[in-house]
Scaffold this active site. Structure first.
Site, PDB file in Angstrom:
ATOM      1  N   ASP A 144      40.900  39.282  40.259  1.00 35.94           N
ATOM      2  CA  ASP A 144      42.306  39.197  40.635  1.00 35.94           C
ATOM      3  C   ASP A 144      42.622  40.378  41.536  1.00 35.94           C
ATOM      4  OD1 ASP A 144      45.370  38.932  40.208  1.00 35.94           O
ATOM      5  OD2 ASP A 144      44.565  37.343  38.939  1.00 35.94           O
TER       6      ASP A 144
ATOM      7  N   SER B  13      48.765  30.468  36.637  1.00 33.85           N
ATOM      8  CA  SER B  13      48.107  31.779  36.635  1.00 33.85           C
ATOM      9  C   SER B  13      48.154  32.433  35.265  1.00 33.85           C
ATOM     10  CB  SER B  13      48.803  32.730  37.619  1.00 33.85           C
ATOM     11  OG  SER B  13      48.279  32.649  38.906  1.00 33.85           O
TER      12      SER B  13
ATOM     13  N   HIS C 157      50.455  40.826  40.197  1.00 36.28           N
ATOM     14  CA  HIS C 157      49.758  39.672  39.631  1.00 36.28           C
ATOM     15  C   HIS C 157      48.640  40.124  38.704  1.00 36.28           C
ATOM     16  CE1 HIS C 157      47.401  35.859  39.647  1.00 36.28           C
ATOM     17  NE2 HIS C 157      48.590  35.303  39.780  1.00 36.28           N
TER      18      HIS C 157
END
Length: 437
Positions: free
Chosen positions: A201, A382, A230
């Site tokens: 990520d 996600s 994120h």
């Protein structure tokens, strides 16, 4: 078309219903974090210029309402990819389907010395040449001849050697959410090696929920890892531990591979393959990939080799709706493809699709960490994917045994949720941690 796009954007700002409390599930693979009442005082993330509101907006689609249909999501996806390429024209271009790729780069898998000599005689330049550590895959990155774009170079190479393994260097995105790079400090802890769960990520920021976590980070683009919203949210859902906020695999160490370095135009197939190799080298049994992109030969080979060595890869299906093309790596054989559900066990209407769908987990009406301090309300596949990965990580046995154990806890829901919903009690209700909307 413009009115339709505006309607799509407006639809994204309509508020969905609030979270509900989840109940603790009995099960054979360890205790799950339960829900409690109360609230923690949130604060702004440290070190970044964004407000809490703008940071939350980049973490996921937390406001979805009427008018968001397949066509809207399809148009939004096209516009997003077009904008990404347009903002990074020096480094990106489009493949034949409009997906972003590294400009003028072609990947060659396991080339012979004779082939490399041949391609250089017709104008190609070798940019990088190496074997991916942990996977034993020989990779050469070629620069296209002057005047050729990547698509034209690919056609030229396939004519030159029809049996060759050539591919563009595709860019993969966080699954329907912006990367949200930040100048917040990176999370630091003792070595993440030893019974670790992996994630590929953006970088992970420091946060109270990660203060005691065993985290090791490594960057796979030039420069050191860089914190992102994120990546921080995903890490917190895996190994966070902060009073009322509990990650679903909080007793595990975390190996975090940053394939962006803070740049949304990064996240290349080459970087992701090298990240998979790093996780394999360190004995990671379960890896979460909340990233999406088109099929890519290098990623496919990396996934296959990692699986052959016992790694379970869990991946999000994305948030571009069912009209979008199947997303990868979730669509590869053996990868656990994950969608999300809201607090009413309904499949997220914006959830994308894969060639197969395995499981669902909470992906809305939930909280995750913001870089620095505080929590945000997040939404998207996600954030469902790491919860499923956590259940695989705490299960015992080989890949087949872990799959059987996790699927045995799947519960029914509404809509397309594969074999069912797992990790339902892992949803942290936003109100319990004072998460910002």
């Amino acid at each position: 078309m413009r009115q339709h796009m505006m309607g799509s954007m407006i639809a994204l700002t309509a508020l969905l219903g609030g979270s509900v409390q989840a109940q603790l599930l009995p099960g054979p693979i360890g205790a799950l974090p339960g829900q409690v009442t109360g609230a923690l005082l949130p604060s702004l993330a440290q070190g970044g210029p964004a407000t809490v509101g703008s940071m939350v907006d980049t973490l996921g689609l937390d406001r979805v309402g009427e008018g968001l249909d397949r066509a809207s999501l399809r148009d939004l996806r096209r516009a997003r990819l077009h904008a990404l390429i347009g903002a990074n024209r020096a480094t990106l271009e489009a493949d034949e389907n409009g997906s972003p790729v590294r400009r003028g780069e072609v990947i060659v898998l396991d080339p012979s010395p004779a082939l490399l000599t041949k391609v250089q005689t017709v104008g190609f330049t070798v940019l990088r040449q190496d074997r991916i550590v942990g996977l034993d895959i020989a990779v050469v990155i070629l620069r296209a001849p002057k005047g050729d774009n990547g698509r034209e170079a690919l056609v030229r190479l396939r004519k030159l050697d029809p049996a060759g393994q050539f591919e563009l260097n595709h860019i993969f995105e966080p699954a329907g959410s912006a990367l949200m790079a930040t100048t917040a400090a990176l999370a630091a802890g003792s070595s993440g090696k030893g019974h670790a769960i992996g994630m590929i990520d953006g970088g992970v920021a420091a946060h109270p929920s990660l203060a005691a976590a065993r985290i090791e980070q490594r960057g796979f683009v030039p420069g050191a890892p860089r914190a992102s919203g994120h990546g921080t949210a995903i890490a917190s859902l895996l190994v966070g531990n902060d009073g009322r906020f509990q990650g679903a695999a909080r007793d595990h160490a975390l190996l975090a591979a940053d394939v962006y370095g803070g740049e949304p135009a990064s996240g290349s197939a080459e970087a992701i393959a090298r990240a998979i190799g790093w996780l394999a080298t360190n004995g990671v049994r379960v890896a979460n990939i909340s990233l999406v992109g088109p099929p890519n030969r290098l990623i496919e080979r990396a996934v296959q080799v990692a699986q052959s060595r016992g790694m379970t890869i869990v991946a999000a299906v994305g948030n571009d709706g069912p009209a979008a093309p199947p997303q990868y790596p979730a669509s590869y054989h053996g990868v656990i493809a994950v969608t999300g559900v809201d607090a009413r066990d309904r499949a997220l209407l914006e959830a994308g699709r894969a060639a197969h769908l395995d499981l669902a987990a909470p992906g809305a009406d939930m909280a995750a960490a913001l870089p620095g301090m505080g929590y945000a309300v997040v939404r998207g596949t996600s954030f469902a994917s790491p919860l499923v990965a956590a259940r695989f990580a705490v299960a015992s046995g080989d890949s087949a045994a872990r799959l059987a154990t996790v699927t045995s806890e799947a519960q029914p829901g509404r809509g397309n949720i594969g074999r069912g919903i797992v990790c339902k009690p892992c949803r942290i209700a936003p109100a319990t941690v004072g998460a910002k909307k």
